[in-house]
Design an enzyme around this catalytic site. Structure first.
Site, mmCIF file in Angstrom:
data_model
loop_
_atom_site.group_PDB
_atom_site.id
_atom_site.type_symbol
_atom_site.label_atom_id
_atom_site.label_comp_id
_atom_site.label_asym_id
_atom_site.label_seq_id
_atom_site.Cartn_x
_atom_site.Cartn_y
_atom_site.Cartn_z
ATOM 1 C CG ASN A 8 -1.777 1.210 1.370
ATOM 2 O OD1 ASN A 8 -1.862 2.010 0.426
ATOM 3 N ND2 ASN A 8 -2.424 1.373 2.508
ATOM 4 C CE LYS A 10 -0.407 3.459 4.553
ATOM 5 N NZ LYS A 10 -0.319 3.613 5.985
ATOM 6 C CG HIS A 95 -6.123 2.409 5.112
ATOM 7 N ND1 HIS A 95 -5.662 3.376 5.972
ATOM 8 C CD2 HIS A 95 -5.119 1.493 5.015
ATOM 9 C CE1 HIS A 95 -4.440 3.059 6.370
ATOM 10 N NE2 HIS A 95 -4.084 1.915 5.798
ATOM 11 C CD GLU A 97 -3.044 5.938 6.479
ATOM 12 O OE1 GLU A 97 -2.964 5.851 5.240
ATOM 13 O OE2 GLU A 97 -2.175 5.475 7.250
ATOM 14 C CD GLU A 163 -4.006 -1.989 7.442
ATOM 15 O OE1 GLU A 163 -2.881 -2.277 7.050
ATOM 16 O OE2 GLU A 163 -4.574 -0.932 7.140
ATOM 17 N N GLY A 169 2.093 2.576 10.941
ATOM 18 C CA GLY A 169 3.157 3.574 10.858
ATOM 19 C C GLY A 169 3.826 3.902 12.183
ATOM 20 C CB SER A 205 4.426 -1.386 12.381
ATOM 21 O OG SER A 205 4.115 -0.026 12.578
#
Ligand code: PGA
Length: 242
Positions: A8, A10, A95, A97, A163, A169, A205
């Protein structure tokens, strides 16, 4: 079953950098027999060029999101059918985000329905916050999220990506045992809701060091890799461990 490994990217790369990275990964993978099914998710503007760069490498292409609407007057949206037309096989939906900028479970569910209508395979993301994990509410939270996004009909080729928001991250991950327990619940709940066997992958991560222990675990059907997929060497190191 082959492990599913997703990159991914992003919104990290220019179209030029996306092509460069796709070319490097494709070159390393071409002609080799990987035990993983590898899928790259570039930003929408780089899809066509990345598709071309991937050539006959056997690597699949995916979108990072799609519109809930079919073609029509929807300024700025990206039609699922256009992703499909550009060669995408999969699409990431929900996701964290995207949820951060207002996506609800209902919207994610409707997007999954639209994606499947045009023949895309949705990767639906779920995962708890740090606060929910700390209070011991991770499992009920994820179960509720699943119930809200499933079932979408007709159910075909859905994958659930677990996730945890706090792991994305951050350099922190749950233990393999914690992931395994969550995946087992997700698998059972998803089967009950849809009547289908559903793949469950982990993201948050993942790097070249942690990948082996995740990939060894039978409850983990694959990995969704963010940061570590932005360099060919670290991404290939992860794929090599499948
Ligand atoms: P990360 O991202 O690997 O950089 O934590 C994973 C993701 O958000 O899908």
């Amino acid at each position: 079953m082959k492990k599913y490994i997703a990159a991914n990217w992003k919104m990290n790369l220019t179209p030029k950098a996306s092509v460069r990275l796709a070319t490097a990964i494709a070159k390393a993978m071409r002609g080799k027999r990987y035990r993983a099914e590898v899928v790259i998710f570039p930003d929408a503007l780089s899809l066509a060029a990345v598709k071309e760069a991937l050539g006959k490498s056997g690597i699949f292409l995916g979108g990072q999101d799609c519109s809930v609407f079919p073609y029509g007057a929807h300024t700025g949206e990206i039609a699922a059918a256009s992703l499909k037309a550009l060669g995408a096989r999969d699409v990431i939906l929900g996701h964290s985000e995207r949820r951060e900028v207002g996506e609800t479970d209902n919207l994610v569910k409707a997007k999954a329905t639209e994606a499947m209508r045009v023949g895309l395979r949705p990767i639906i993301c779920v995962g708890e916050s740090a606060a929910d994990r700390k209070d011991g509410r991770a499992m009920p939270f994820v179960r509720a999220q699943l119930r809200a996004v499933l079932p979408v009909k007709p159910v075909r080729d859905i994958t659930i990506a677990y996730e945890p928001i706090w792991a994305i991250g951050s350099g922190r991950t749950p233990s393999v045992a914690e992931i395994s327990a969550m995946h087992s619940m997700i698998r059972q709940e998803a089967a009950r809701l849809t009547g289908k066997t559903i793949k469950v992958i982990y993201g948050g991560s993942v790097d070249a060091k942690s990948a082996a222990s995740f990939l060894r675990e039978p409850e983990i059907d694959g990995l969704l890799v963010g940061g570590a997929s932005l360099r060919a060497t670290s991404f290939l190191a992860i794929c090599n461990q499948a």
